[in-house]
Design an enzyme around this catalytic site. Structure first.
Site, PDB file in Angstrom:
ATOM      1  N   GLU A 262      -6.789   4.709   7.729  1.00 41.91           N
ATOM      2  CA  GLU A 262      -6.630   6.188   7.458  1.00 41.91           C
ATOM      3  C   GLU A 262      -7.826   6.657   6.798  1.00 41.91           C
ATOM      4  OE1 GLU A 262      -2.899   5.752   5.523  1.00 41.91           O
ATOM      5  OE2 GLU A 262      -2.013   4.876   7.589  1.00 41.91           O
TER       6      GLU A 262
ATOM      7  N   LYS B 251       0.224   4.361  -0.119  1.00 39.65           N
ATOM      8  CA  LYS B 251      -0.486   5.435   0.109  1.00 39.65           C
ATOM      9  C   LYS B 251      -0.134   6.572  -0.584  1.00 39.65           C
ATOM     10  CE  LYS B 251       0.392   3.466   4.973  1.00 39.65           C
ATOM     11  NZ  LYS B 251      -0.009   3.871   6.220  1.00 39.65           N
TER      12      LYS B 251
ATOM     13  N   GLY C 150       2.091   2.068  10.701  1.00 40.00           N
ATOM     14  CA  GLY C 150       3.208   3.260  10.628  1.00 40.00           C
ATOM     15  C   GLY C 150       3.767   3.585  11.794  1.00 40.00           C
TER      16      GLY C 150
ATOM     17  N   SER D 194       3.043  -2.346  10.301  1.00 38.85           N
ATOM     18  CA  SER D 194       4.714  -2.335  10.367  1.00 38.85           C
ATOM     19  C   SER D 194       5.341  -3.690  10.092  1.00 38.85           C
ATOM     20  CB  SER D 194       5.080  -1.826  11.824  1.00 38.85           C
ATOM     21  OG  SER D 194       4.715  -0.584  11.908  1.00 38.85           O
TER      22      SER D 194
ATOM     23  N   HIS E 116      -9.480   1.287   4.734  1.00 47.23           N
ATOM     24  CA  HIS E 116      -8.139   1.284   5.483  1.00 47.23           C
ATOM     25  C   HIS E 116      -8.293   2.353   6.557  1.00 47.23           C
ATOM     26  CE1 HIS E 116      -4.228   2.590   6.295  1.00 47.23           C
ATOM     27  NE2 HIS E 116      -3.715   1.583   5.702  1.00 47.23           N
TER      28      HIS E 116
ATOM     29  N   GLU F 266      -5.464  -4.900  10.603  1.00 50.16           N
ATOM     30  CA  GLU F 266      -4.556  -3.860  10.643  1.00 50.16           C
ATOM     31  C   GLU F 266      -5.002  -3.150  11.938  1.00 50.16           C
ATOM     32  OE1 GLU F 266      -2.478  -2.668   6.759  1.00 50.16           O
ATOM     33  OE2 GLU F 266      -4.174  -1.570   6.924  1.00 50.16           O
TER      34      GLU F 266
ATOM     35  N   ASN G 275       1.028  -1.100  -0.035  1.00 45.66           N
ATOM     36  CA  ASN G 275      -0.042   0.009   0.104  1.00 45.66           C
ATOM     37  C   ASN G 275       0.622   1.084  -0.164  1.00 45.66           C
ATOM     38  OD1 ASN G 275      -1.784   2.157   0.306  1.00 45.66           O
ATOM     39  ND2 ASN G 275      -2.239   1.651   2.499  1.00 45.66           N
TER      40      ASN G 275
HETATM   41  C1  PEP Z   1      -0.653   0.094   5.791  1.00 43.33           C
HETATM   42  O1  PEP Z   1      -0.688   1.268   5.179  1.00 43.33           O
HETATM   43  O2  PEP Z   1      -1.696  -0.348   5.505  1.00 43.33           O
HETATM   44  C2  PEP Z   1       0.346  -0.529   6.828  1.00 43.33           C
HETATM   45  C3  PEP Z   1       0.183  -1.618   7.455  1.00 43.33           C
HETATM   46  O3  PEP Z   1       1.450   0.509   6.787  1.00 43.33           O
HETATM   47  P1  PEP Z   1       2.945   0.249   7.615  1.00 43.33           P
HETATM   48  O4  PEP Z   1       3.229  -1.157   7.024  1.00 43.33           O
HETATM   49  O5  PEP Z   1       3.816   1.101   7.479  1.00 43.33           O
HETATM   50  O6  PEP Z   1       2.539   0.067   8.969  1.00 43.33           O
END
Ligand code: PEP
Length: 254
Positions: A103, A19, A178, A214, A101, A172, A17
């Site tokens: 976000e 972003k 992040g 992460s 997601h 997630e 992803n």
């Molecule tokens: C994500 O954006 O879905 C995500 C898991 O980000 P990260 O791997 O940076 O934590």
């Protein structure tokens, strides 16, 4: 604790992803590095910003790496300024779209029902929606993690087994996205098993459930060794070719 509820493992899927990251020049290097990836046990995909879908299509067509979007409009067409429809995503060869997601849920006030409606819109045009769910740190600390995820999934499950069998779920935990703080494999497995139990209850217990938060090469193998973790949704580490390829290599060995 909920235990693993399924027999054989599904194919591993490692999905990036991006972003709101990337430039034409940076993407060209990243996509060129991913393009030779030969899928064995683990399939690889990237979800890129809308303006770069054509670039991803050009760079990846004919390879085993698939691509998709990070969001989709619930509408098929019309006066919806700034929205992008499923049919438009299909025009650029997308196979996937993320929906819900964290976000988007938090910054764009997307409700559980809207997320399910987006999943339905994706399925209607033959895209595979990757339905993202996850609890906040406060919700986890209050012992509400599984209840929150069940609430988020409820309108998706209401789409029915035929639809749910065609989608992917990504767990997630918001506190792990992040932040550099990953759920332990056991913490993730516990929630994945609960998700699979909810899916099984409607006859969709064998779809892929990805973990996100992460994920990096250093922790991917231990996550993928869990019986109900079928791959990863990867943010930051998906922007670094070697790191992302190493995560996929862990998936190949899972
Ligand atoms: C994500 O954006 O879905 C995500 C898991 O980000 P990260 O791997 O940076 O934590």
């Amino acid at each position: 604790m909920t235990t693993a509820s399924n027999n054989s493992k599904r194919q591993c899927l490692v999905m990036g992803n991006w972003k709101m990251h990337g430039t034409l020049a940076d993407n060209a290097k990243l996509l060129a590095a991913l393009r030779p990836y030969a899928s064995k046990n683990a399939a690889m995909a990237v979800c890129v910003p809308f303006p770069y879908l054509a670039q991803a299509q050009d760079a990846l067509k004919g390879s085993s790496v698939t691509w998709g979007a990070q969001d989709i409009s619930v509408h098929s067409h019309g006066a919806y300024t700034g929205e992008v429809s499923g049919a438009m995503l299909k025009d650029f060869g997308c196979r996937w779209t993320l929906v819900g997601h964290s976000e988007r849920r938090s910054m764009h006030a997307e409700s559980d029902q809207l997320v399910a409606d987006k999943a339905r819109a994706a399925l209607a045009v033959g895209l595979t929606p990757v339905v993202c769910v996850g609890e906040s740190l406060a919700e986890r600390d209050a012992g509400q993690a599984v209840a929150v995820i069940q609430r988020q999934l409820a309108p998706v499950l209401a789409l029915g087994a035929d639809s749910v069998n065609q989608l992917v779920v990504a767990y997630e935990p918001v506190w792990a996205i992040g932040t550099g703080r990953t759920a332990t494999p056991e913490q993730a497995q516990e929630v994945h098993a609960a998700i699979r139990a909810a899916l099984s209850a409607i006859g969709a217990g064998n779809i892929q459930i990805l973990y996100g938060g992460s994920v990096k090469a250093a922790n991917a193998a231990s996550l993928f060794s869990m019986p109900d973790i079928d791959g990863a949704l990867v943010g930051g580490a998906a922007l670094i070719a070697d790191e992302f390829l190493s995560i996929a290599a862990c998936g190949d060995q899972a």
